[in-house]
Motif scaffolding. Structure first.
Motif, PDB file in Angstrom:
ATOM      1  N   UNK A  44      -8.847  71.270  56.375  1.00 39.75           N
ATOM      2  CA  UNK A  44      -7.636  71.875  55.853  1.00 39.75           C
ATOM      3  C   UNK A  44      -6.543  70.888  55.465  1.00 39.75           C
ATOM      4  N   UNK A  45      -6.681  69.627  55.877  1.00 44.65           N
ATOM      5  CA  UNK A  45      -5.679  68.624  55.523  1.00 44.65           C
ATOM      6  C   UNK A  45      -5.829  68.282  54.043  1.00 44.65           C
ATOM      7  N   UNK A  46      -4.692  68.212  53.337  1.00 44.33           N
ATOM      8  CA  UNK A  46      -4.697  67.840  51.929  1.00 44.33           C
ATOM      9  C   UNK A  46      -3.866  66.586  51.740  1.00 44.33           C
ATOM     10  N   UNK A  47      -4.265  65.760  50.784  1.00 43.81           N
ATOM     11  CA  UNK A  47      -3.479  64.581  50.432  1.00 43.81           C
ATOM     12  C   UNK A  47      -3.030  64.703  48.987  1.00 43.81           C
ATOM     13  N   UNK A  48      -1.803  64.295  48.758  1.00 46.38           N
ATOM     14  CA  UNK A  48      -1.206  64.275  47.429  1.00 46.38           C
ATOM     15  C   UNK A  48      -0.799  62.825  47.171  1.00 46.38           C
ATOM     16  N   UNK A  49      -1.315  62.233  46.105  1.00 46.55           N
ATOM     17  CA  UNK A  49      -1.105  60.815  45.840  1.00 46.55           C
ATOM     18  C   UNK A  49      -0.445  60.648  44.476  1.00 46.55           C
TER      19      UNK A  49
END
Length: 188
Positions: free
Chosen positions: A128-133
Motif C-alpha cells: 500500500x505504500x506509494x512513492x512520488x518522485x
C-alpha cells in the motif's frame, strides 16, 4: 487542568475534526460526547474530565497525546543545508529528510542527491505504500518491477513502493530529486 492545557486541547480537537472534514454532530456520534460539550471544549470554555477526553480519543481513534501536543506552526521553512542527510553508497547517495513522517500526515518528503555513476536500491516497503518522485536536477533513472524509467528535470512519477526499486545516476553530473512516500492509513 490549567487554562493553557484545556485551550490547547480545544484547538487540537478542532484541528483534528476539521482535518477529517467532520462536523461537531459527527464527532458527537463517534464519541458519545454531546455536540454542546464538544463545542465548549473546542472554544476553550470547558475543563473536560479525563473520562470525556477518553471518549473523544476512542471515538476519533487517536492517541490521548494527540490532544495534548503543541500544534504545528502554520508555516514551516526547511533549509536543505540545515538538515542531516541519511547516507548510503559511501556518501554518494544522500537523503535529506525535509518533512519527516508524522502519524497524522501519513507521508514523508525527502530531497535526494546522487553523485555521478551511482545507484541505490531501496528494499520493498509494506503493501500500500506509494512513492512520488520529481526529478529536479539532472536525469534520474528509476527501476521498478523490472522496467526502467528516465526522468528529466520537472518530470514526475508515482509507483507502488511495495517492491524493490532502484534510483540511478548514469551521468557524469550530480543529480537531485524529491520524493514523497505515502503510507496507507490502515497501517499508520
Amino acid at each position: 487542568m490549567s487554562e493553557a492545557i484545556h485551550q490547547k486541547i480545544g484547538k487540537n480537537l478542532q484541528d483534528i475534526r476539521k482535518s477529517r472534514g467532520l462536523s461537531l454532530d459527527a464527532v458527537a456520534e463517534l464519541s458519545g460526547v454531546s455536540k454542546g460539550m464538544l463545542g465548549q471544549i473546542e472554544r476553550g470554555e470547558s475543563n473536560p474530565t479525563i473520562s470525556i477526553l477518553w471518549k473523544i480519543v476512542n471515538g476519533l481513534r487517536i492517541s490521548f497525546a494527540a490532544l495534548m501536543e503543541d500544534s504545528s506552526p502554520q508555516v514551516s521553512i526547511v533549509k536543505l543545508e540545515e538538515t542531516s542527510p541519511l547516507i548510503a553508497e559511501d556518501g554518494a547517495y544522500r537523503t535529506y529528510p525535509i518533512f519527516p513522517f508524522k502519524q497524522d500526515r501519513g507521508f514523508e518528503v525527502y530531497t535526494v542527491v546522487i553523485e555521478p555513476f551511482t545507484s541505490h536500491t531501496s528494499e520493498a516497503h509494506y503493501e500500500g505504500v506509494e512513492e512520488f518522485v520529481i526529478a529536479m536536477d539532472g536525469e534520474l533513472r528509476v527501476e521498478v518491477g523490472g522496467d526502467s524509467y528516465l526522468l528529466k528535470p520537472s518530470l514526475a512519477m508515482r509507483f507502488s513502493g511495495d517492491q524493490p526499486h532502484t534510483y540511478c545516476n548514469d551521468t557524469d553530473r550530480t543529480i537531485r530529486f524529491t520524493t514523497l512516500i505515502h503510507y496507507p492509513s490502515s497501517n499508520r
